[in-house]
Scaffold this active site. Structure first.
Site, mmCIF file in Angstrom:
data_model
loop_
_atom_site.group_PDB
_atom_site.id
_atom_site.type_symbol
_atom_site.label_atom_id
_atom_site.label_comp_id
_atom_site.label_asym_id
_atom_site.label_seq_id
_atom_site.Cartn_x
_atom_site.Cartn_y
_atom_site.Cartn_z
ATOM 1 N N SER A 63 0.843 -1.191 0.000
ATOM 2 C CA SER A 63 0.000 0.000 0.000
ATOM 3 C C SER A 63 0.878 1.241 0.000
ATOM 4 O O SER A 63 2.054 1.199 0.367
ATOM 5 C CB SER A 63 -0.886 0.017 1.234
ATOM 6 O OG SER A 63 -0.118 0.338 2.396
ATOM 7 N N ASP A 64 0.287 2.361 -0.416
ATOM 8 C CA ASP A 64 0.910 3.640 -0.108
ATOM 9 C C ASP A 64 0.805 3.829 1.400
ATOM 10 O O ASP A 64 0.036 3.144 2.082
ATOM 11 C CB ASP A 64 0.204 4.769 -0.852
ATOM 12 C CG ASP A 64 1.105 5.992 -1.044
ATOM 13 O OD1 ASP A 64 2.091 6.128 -0.288
ATOM 14 O OD2 ASP A 64 0.824 6.806 -1.935
ATOM 15 N N TRP A 65 1.577 4.767 1.932
ATOM 16 C CA TRP A 65 1.654 4.931 3.384
ATOM 17 C C TRP A 65 0.304 5.417 3.932
ATOM 18 O O TRP A 65 -0.187 6.450 3.520
ATOM 19 C CB TRP A 65 2.784 5.893 3.719
ATOM 20 C CG TRP A 65 4.114 5.220 3.935
ATOM 21 C CD1 TRP A 65 4.979 5.459 4.969
ATOM 22 C CD2 TRP A 65 4.747 4.190 3.149
ATOM 23 N NE1 TRP A 65 6.099 4.651 4.865
ATOM 24 C CE2 TRP A 65 5.981 3.854 3.764
ATOM 25 C CE3 TRP A 65 4.393 3.500 1.999
ATOM 26 C CZ2 TRP A 65 6.847 2.876 3.259
ATOM 27 C CZ3 TRP A 65 5.256 2.529 1.486
ATOM 28 C CH2 TRP A 65 6.459 2.229 2.115
ATOM 29 N N ILE A 66 -0.260 4.663 4.833
ATOM 30 C CA ILE A 66 -1.614 4.776 5.376
ATOM 31 C C ILE A 66 -2.663 4.684 4.269
ATOM 32 O O ILE A 66 -3.727 5.274 4.355
ATOM 33 C CB ILE A 66 -1.835 5.993 6.294
ATOM 34 C CG1 ILE A 66 -1.753 7.332 5.543
ATOM 35 C CG2 ILE A 66 -0.853 6.001 7.456
ATOM 36 C CD1 ILE A 66 -2.198 8.525 6.389
ATOM 37 N N GLY A 67 -2.398 3.872 3.252
ATOM 38 C CA GLY A 67 -3.307 3.718 2.129
ATOM 39 C C GLY A 67 -4.099 2.429 2.137
ATOM 40 O O GLY A 67 -4.617 2.024 1.093
#
Length: 844
Positions: free
Chosen positions: A225-229
């Site tokens: 995932s993207d960061w906090i995605g």
């Protein structure tokens, strides 16, 4: 020697809780380790134009290469591969196994905050350069992470916005660069985006991740995932997202255990995700890069030469009507003017920014060239373009050397310490830092300093010009700024909120200090506490931060008048303007295409004052140029990395003949851009952006509507001239392969390089198609008077379009136009190629 690692044997001996542990990161930059099973922690690092390493604060300095739009302008596959190789060397020096790059999102609009991070508005150029970059990186055992999959084209509501796009446009424009890079380079990792596509977050979209990416394209790499995605547990795992980043987990861990108990997930689902992470571990082990190893920098003559070459090749000559360039001959005085001259704007903002090993500003590069000519250099800013006041970097020192000293206490040293310059006990810990922007989310000794603490940042600031100075400061927490012992800015008592440090900071508050003298240092001290900030809470753990800037106070009209006077006194004026990382950044989009402040007024005034004026614009994406008809000599510099100034000077003074071509269309005004009616906050419904231009993105849209751009896609001049001749096209094979060959000649007096572009048109198609589409290119190096025969190999991708009805790619029988040009609007040769029979295909 690389260590053997058996994925299946390791997976078989892991317990279910251990497998679940692997599915989320360890902190910001690492995967989880399972030491008892021989599974180490894999290290990652941002980003597209450099390897930052694991620290935001006081990290190990890194080489910064030109922004991707600059590298895109090179149209140079070999250069992209060499940049990838150099980044791999830096990854290895920083014990990094995975680089979070390249970015290949299509630039749908000039206003996109992260436009500078991708190579081009054209999917073929975007994907082809990305593939070369990936091949260079992975040739040295470092995993590339192609991102952000997919249709992540704006920053407005970036976590929630739905990109509502037709399947044809999605396939032909937005998925295509990913598809090309996967076919030509096989990246070992991929990052999903924050946003939704057609209503569903990509991180939980099985059609995009499993059906297209894994099954149709055969992608074998690890998906993070993207960061906090990650916004779900079961859905993201079922869709195929292997790794939630960063750690500690929010959506996995115990939540996975609960989903397993309810049989929303099965152990086989966990095995599928864990297997991909272990396969990445296997590659990391094979690379020989140490785990939890040291972080070191790389600085060699060869690397500096590559950085300099990349900076010059990322420069595009837009106008040279009076043949003013290259500069040379009897020059006695050169005026350098503009807000982008003395500061080194090496990259755009956000996750692309890093601490450079060194920088060469445009002024420094021009000064070195001027010394070789024996010319005098003068300078004035002319106009300011900062969003925040310029950092004090380069003008500060403390007792231990250049930079500042940052000290930490675990309790208020004495009552009132934060609001006055009274003394106190020795700090619990201290460290030097190079600059006046400190984001303290890492790089602090946790064994000595509490999360809630009191902080002093102190230095001596030496102005390079006499006058009154405006200081501006924001911080996470509360505190005060003192200059020469006087309280200048009070952010201790009810500070207003601001946007800095991911929205956690106070507003940026300014104050003027009068009568500073050039060359005479003044004491500057910030005293603050983050205790109230920490209690309030934040989305991630950090000790906060401080940003301090200053600039000499000059009225707008006065600054322009000073620039005019300097230009009148000089043989040549070089005006360097543009944007910077405060205007183009992750986290927000640009409100318009304007240059900031008095910039346009400055340019027009200097053009009138001296007919021998060179205008240099530095930006990661297009800007409006209302003075373009007045200017006869214009360069586009992009963000050029460490050697920005040297590369620019090499072009200005003729050491390098410019060969860059625009990888983005520069419109005359933002309203001409195909996405203008529906971009950013202009959605037709809350939370949705309709991609109503369909496949007509970038030059495709300008061509379809016959709109004349300011500068077309693929455009760029040289100090020599080129001629094209003798176009030949081989017959198209039944599966779509054919060759386009032609001759390019250097008809001028200077050695040079030309980017010849091959466009294909299909006017007889049963569905509407673009007027022409880039399907191949070649960069040809030619000595003065030399000619070369070149060939461009094309395949079915040059012929096909996506048929939504049949869910396949289709190449229709008929006659295709073959167009060879120096840009999308400058077609030099035209021919035909005939496909005898229609055929269709799916997959790569």
């Amino acid at each position: 020697m690389a260590e053997e690692f058996d994925v299946e044997a390791t997976l078989a001996k892991l317990t279910l809780p251990q497998k679940i542990k692997l599915l989320a990161g360890l902190g910001w930059w690492h995967t989880q380790s399972i030491p008892e099973a021989g599974v180490p922690s894999v290290r990652m690092s941002d980003g597209p134009n450099g390897v930052r390493g694991t620290r935001f604060f006081n990290g190990v300095p890194s080489s910064c290469f030109p922004s991707s739009t600059g590298l895109g302008a090179s149209f140079d596959i070999d250069l992209a591969r060499q940049v990838g190789e150099a980044l791999a060397d830096e990854c290895r020096a920083k014990s990094t196994h995975v680089l979070l790059a390249p970015t290949v999102n299509t630039q749908r609009s000039p206003l996109g905050g992260r436009s500078f991070e991708s190579f081009s508005e054209d999917p073929h150029l975007n994907g082809t350069l990305a593939a070369a970059y990936i091949n260079g990186l992975q040739s040295k055992g470092v995993a590339a992470t192609i991102k952000h999959f997919v249709a992540n084209d704006q920053e407005f509501q970036r976590f929630s916005i739905s990109s509502d796009v037709s399947e044809r446009a999605l396939r032909e424009i937005y998925l295509k660069p990913f598809q090309i890079a996967i076919k030509k380079a096989d990246p070992w990792a991929l990052m999903t985006c924050y946003n939704r596509v057609n209503g569903l977050h990509v991180s939980e979209n099985p059609w995009l991740i499993d059906d297209i990416l894994r099954k149709e394209w055969g992608f074998k790499g690890m998906i993070m995932s993207d960061w906090i995605g990650v916004y779900s547990t079961t859905e993201s795992i079922k869709a195929g997202v292997d790794l939630e980043m960063p750690g500690p987990t929010v959506m996995r861990g115990k939540a996975v255990e609960r989903a397993l108990a309810g049989e929303k997930l099965l152990p086989s689902d966990i095995d599928e995700r864990a297997r991909k992470i272990l396969e990445l571990v296997q590659r990391a082990k094979a690379s020989g890069i140490p785990f939890d190893g040291p972080e070191e920098g790389v600085d060699t003559p060869e690397l500096r030469a590559l950085l300099r070459r990349a900076a010059s090749d990322a420069t595009v000559l837009l106008k040279n009507d009076s043949a003013l360039l290259p500069l040379g001959g009897p020059l006695t005085k050169i005026a350098v003017i503009g807000p982008n001259a003395k500061q080194s704007f090496t990259s755009g903002g956000g996750s692309a920014r890093l601490l450079e090993t060194y920088t060469v500003s445009p002024f420094e590069g021009i000064a070195a060239a001027a010394r070789e000519l024996g010319a005098e250099l003068t300078y004035t800013v002319g106009a300011t373009s900062h969003k925040y006041l310029p950092l004090l970097n380069g003008y500060i020192h403390y007792a231990g050397g250049k930079g500042a000293l940052v000290e930490f206490w675990n309790a208020e040293p004495v009552e009132g310490w934060t609001t006055s310059l009274i003394g106190g006990p020795e700090p619990a810990w201290s460290t030097p830092t190079r600059g006046s922007e400190c984001f303290l989310m890492d790089g602090v000794d946790d064994s000595k300093v509490n999360t809630a603490c009191w902080i002093r940042w102190s230095t001596k600031f030496t102005p390079d010009e006499s006058g009154d100075y405006e200081f501006g400061i924001n911080m996470t927490g509360v505190g005060n700024l003192f200059v020469n012992g006087e309280l200048v800015v009070d952010l201790f008592h009810d500070p207003p909120p601001g946007e800095g440090f991911f929205g956690l900071a106070t507003a940026d508050v300014h104050a003027v200090v009068k009568g500073l003298k050039a060359g005479e240092p003044v004491d500057v001290e910030v005293r603050m506490t983050n205790a109230t900030f920490v209690v309030r809470g934040a989305p991630f753990e950090t000790r906060g931060g401080v940003r301090l800037g200053a600039v000499r106070v000059v009225g707008g009209e006065e600054a322009v008048e000073s620039a005019v006077k300097l230009a009148q006194e000089a043989d040549v004026a070089i005006v360097i303007v543009g944007l910077n990382h405060e205007w183009e950044s992750e986290g927000f989009d640009r409100p318009d295409m304007s240059l900031p402040g008095y910039t346009n007024k400055l340019v027009s005034a200097v053009l009138k004052a001296n007919p021998k004026t060179v205008i240099v614009n530095q930006s990661g994406s297009p800007v409006e140029m209302p003075w373009i008809d007045e200017a006869h000599t214009v360069l586009q510099a992009f963000y050029g990395g460490n050697e920005l100034g040297s590369g620019l000077a090499d072009v200005l003074f003729g050491k390098v003949n410019p060969s860059g071509k625009l990888a983005l269309t520069f419109p005359k005004r933002v309203e001409d851009n195909p996405s203008y009616p529906s971009y950013g906050s202009k959605g037709e419904a809350p939370g949705k952006i309709l991609y109503n231009e369909g496949i007509y993105v970038g030059y495709r849209g300008y061509d379809k509507k016959s709109i004349a751009p300011l500068f077309p896609f693929g455009f760029g001049l040289s100090y020599t001239t080129f001629a094209y001749s003798s176009l030949e096209t081989s017959p198209i094979s039944p599966d779509g392969n054919f060759t386009v060959s032609f001759t390019v000649a250097n008809t001028g007096n200077v050695d040079g390089r030309e980017v010849a572009q091959v466009y294909i048109a299909n006017p007889g198609a049963s569905l509407p198609r673009a007027v022409r589409e880039l399907r191949g290119f070649v960069k040809v190096a030619l000595r003065a008077g030399e000619s070369k025969r070149v060939a461009v190999e094309l395949d079915r991708e040059a012929l096909g379009y996506f048929d939504e009805r049949k869910k396949t790619w289709v190449a229709e029988k008929g006659t295709f136009e073959v167009l060879v040009g120096a840009s999308s609007r400058d077609i030099k040769l035209a021919g035909e190629a005939k496909l005898e029979k229609t055929f269709a295909w799916t997959g790569l």
